[in-house]
Design an enzyme around this catalytic site. Structure first.
Site, mmCIF file in Angstrom:
data_model
loop_
_atom_site.group_PDB
_atom_site.id
_atom_site.type_symbol
_atom_site.label_atom_id
_atom_site.label_comp_id
_atom_site.label_asym_id
_atom_site.label_seq_id
_atom_site.Cartn_x
_atom_site.Cartn_y
_atom_site.Cartn_z
ATOM 1 N N HIS A 1 15.602 -22.689 -39.618
ATOM 2 C CA HIS A 1 14.310 -21.989 -39.595
ATOM 3 C C HIS A 1 14.448 -20.501 -39.906
ATOM 4 C CE1 HIS A 1 13.151 -25.735 -37.279
ATOM 5 N NE2 HIS A 1 12.480 -25.761 -38.416
ATOM 6 N N ASP B 1 7.664 -30.232 -37.012
ATOM 7 C CA ASP B 1 8.293 -29.838 -35.739
ATOM 8 C C ASP B 1 7.843 -28.449 -35.299
ATOM 9 O OD1 ASP B 1 10.405 -27.821 -36.880
ATOM 10 O OD2 ASP B 1 10.565 -29.606 -38.133
ATOM 11 N N GLU C 1 0.834 -31.169 -43.030
ATOM 12 C CA GLU C 1 1.814 -32.173 -42.577
ATOM 13 C C GLU C 1 1.157 -33.549 -42.727
ATOM 14 O OE1 GLU C 1 5.104 -32.671 -40.990
ATOM 15 O OE2 GLU C 1 4.265 -34.674 -41.227
ATOM 16 N N GLY D 1 0.960 -33.132 -48.832
ATOM 17 C CA GLY D 1 1.125 -31.821 -49.463
ATOM 18 C C GLY D 1 0.957 -31.881 -50.975
ATOM 19 N N ASP E 1 9.022 -27.483 -46.328
ATOM 20 C CA ASP E 1 9.958 -27.874 -45.262
ATOM 21 C C ASP E 1 9.787 -29.387 -45.097
ATOM 22 O OD1 ASP E 1 11.379 -28.249 -42.951
ATOM 23 O OD2 ASP E 1 10.253 -26.796 -41.758
ATOM 24 N N SER E 2 10.383 -30.107 -46.026
ATOM 25 C CA SER E 2 10.056 -31.529 -46.164
ATOM 26 C C SER E 2 11.214 -32.424 -45.737
ATOM 27 C CB SER E 2 9.766 -31.820 -47.635
ATOM 28 O OG SER E 2 10.947 -31.635 -48.381
ATOM 29 N N THR E 3 10.920 -33.693 -45.682
ATOM 30 C CA THR E 3 11.974 -34.697 -45.540
ATOM 31 C C THR E 3 12.660 -34.853 -46.906
ATOM 32 O OG1 THR E 3 10.170 -36.252 -45.875
ATOM 33 C CG2 THR E 3 10.962 -36.038 -43.646
ATOM 34 N N ASP E 4 13.611 -35.769 -47.000
ATOM 35 C CA ASP E 4 14.356 -35.971 -48.248
ATOM 36 C C ASP E 4 13.458 -36.622 -49.313
ATOM 37 O OD1 ASP E 4 16.707 -34.923 -47.182
ATOM 38 O OD2 ASP E 4 17.184 -36.826 -46.209
ATOM 39 N N PRO F 1 7.704 -40.591 -47.681
ATOM 40 C CA PRO F 1 6.559 -39.700 -47.886
ATOM 41 C C PRO F 1 6.928 -38.386 -48.576
ATOM 42 C CG PRO F 1 7.106 -39.889 -45.535
ATOM 43 C CD PRO F 1 7.912 -40.921 -46.261
#
Ligand code: SAM
Length: 283
Positions: free
Chosen positions: A62, A86, A106, A138, A155-158, A162
């Site tokens: 962060h 988060d 999100e 997004g 700030d995403s997942t891989d 999604p």
């Protein structure tokens, strides 16, 4: 009996953390969500079995995703954050009195609800009056935006499930359009070390480079992410993260960060030769 969380980093490598308690498990419309408690890393969140945040090392991620762009352009007022359920990215952004508005998009409301309950360390500033949360994809959200934001943080997942759409050419092109003429785009950029992550990182770099005149990559050491060596992308229409860094201005803010400092800022853009080669090969 011992309980261990194990993540498959490659077909031949696994990473495990001894778990004291499995605090939550649930299936949302988008992904499986789990929260564990462990001696070494504190409470941690996984999505579809992949590590997202731990109480012990989230400060590194962060700090680096927020303070690098903010120190490059301390006049940022209007920010779009994509993913980041988060709350850690929003927490760091709210520390800047100069930030006026934070739109957070999100896709999965359940992630935010679970983090509010189990991870107050990161979710603690989601109710800041400058924050507005949109529960949307997004990819779709940015389509309609033009010349609106000073900074977009992805700030995403891989890039599967999604998060897949947030690594596409269409998405980066729309981010370019959604940014003001001196806008900055920062994204989590995967790892250079294991092949499948390195390929995702090369693809992202190649696509971002098609739109932005300034396109750099910087690194941090994040112990719980695959290989521990993680990259971030810095793309901009105007600001260069090294040339335009105003060290004195940022240091005068006296923000007290646990990982970021302006020396780390400069050093994080010095990449190992094999990473440079991967980026140069991303044609
Ligand atoms: N720090 C983390 C990492 O790099 O592993 C990312 C943390 S954050 C929890 C990632 C968030 O992105 C998730 O909560 C997920 O629901 C969200 N997300 C994935 N795809 C999305 C999309 N298309 N639009 C908005 N949010 C998305």
């Amino acid at each position: 009996m011992e309980l261990w969380y194990t993540e498959q980093h490659t077909g031949n490598v696994r990473f495990s953390i001894r778990v004291d308690e499995h605090l939550f498990t649930g299936q949302s419309e988008f992904q499986r969500i789990d929260v564990f408690k462990a001696k070494e890393f504190g409470t941690f969140l996984t999505l579809d079995g992949l590590m997202m945040v731990t109480e012990k090392d989230e400060f590194i991620y962060h700090d680096m995703i927020v303070h690098v762009p903010m120190a490059t352009n301390p006049s940022v007022k209007n920010v779009l954050v994509i993913g980041a359920g988060d709350g850690g990215t929003v927490r760091e952004l709210t520390r800047y009195a100069t930030v006026e508005k934070i739109d957070m998009v999100e896709i999965d409301k359940m992630v935010v609800e679970v983090c509010r309950k189990y991870l107050p360390q990161t979710a603690c500033k989601l109710d800041d009056p400058r924050v507005r949360i949109y529960y949307e994809d997004g990819l779709k959200f940015v389509r309609s935006k033009e010349n609106t934001y000073d900074l977009i943080i992805v700030d995403s997942t891989d890039p599967f499930g999604p998060g897949e759409g947030l690594f596409t050419r269409e998405f980066y092109g729309n981010c370019y359009k959604a940014l003001k003429e001196d806008g900055i785009l920062v994204n989590q950029h995967e790892s250079p070390y294991y092949e499948s992550y390195a390929q995702a990182m090369q693809r992202a770099h190649k696509r971002i480079k098609e739109f932005f005149p300034i396109c750099k990559v910087y690194q941090a050491h994040i112990p719980t992410y695959p290989s521990g060596h993680w990259l971030f992308g810095f793309a901009s229409k105007k600001y260069d993260p090294l040339r335009d860094l105003d060290e004195q201005a940022w240091n005068e803010l006296d923000l007290r960060t646990k990982y970021y400092n302006t020396d780390i800022h400069k050093g994080s853009f010095a990449l190992p030769n094999y990473v440079r080669a991967l980026l140069e090969g991303a044609l």
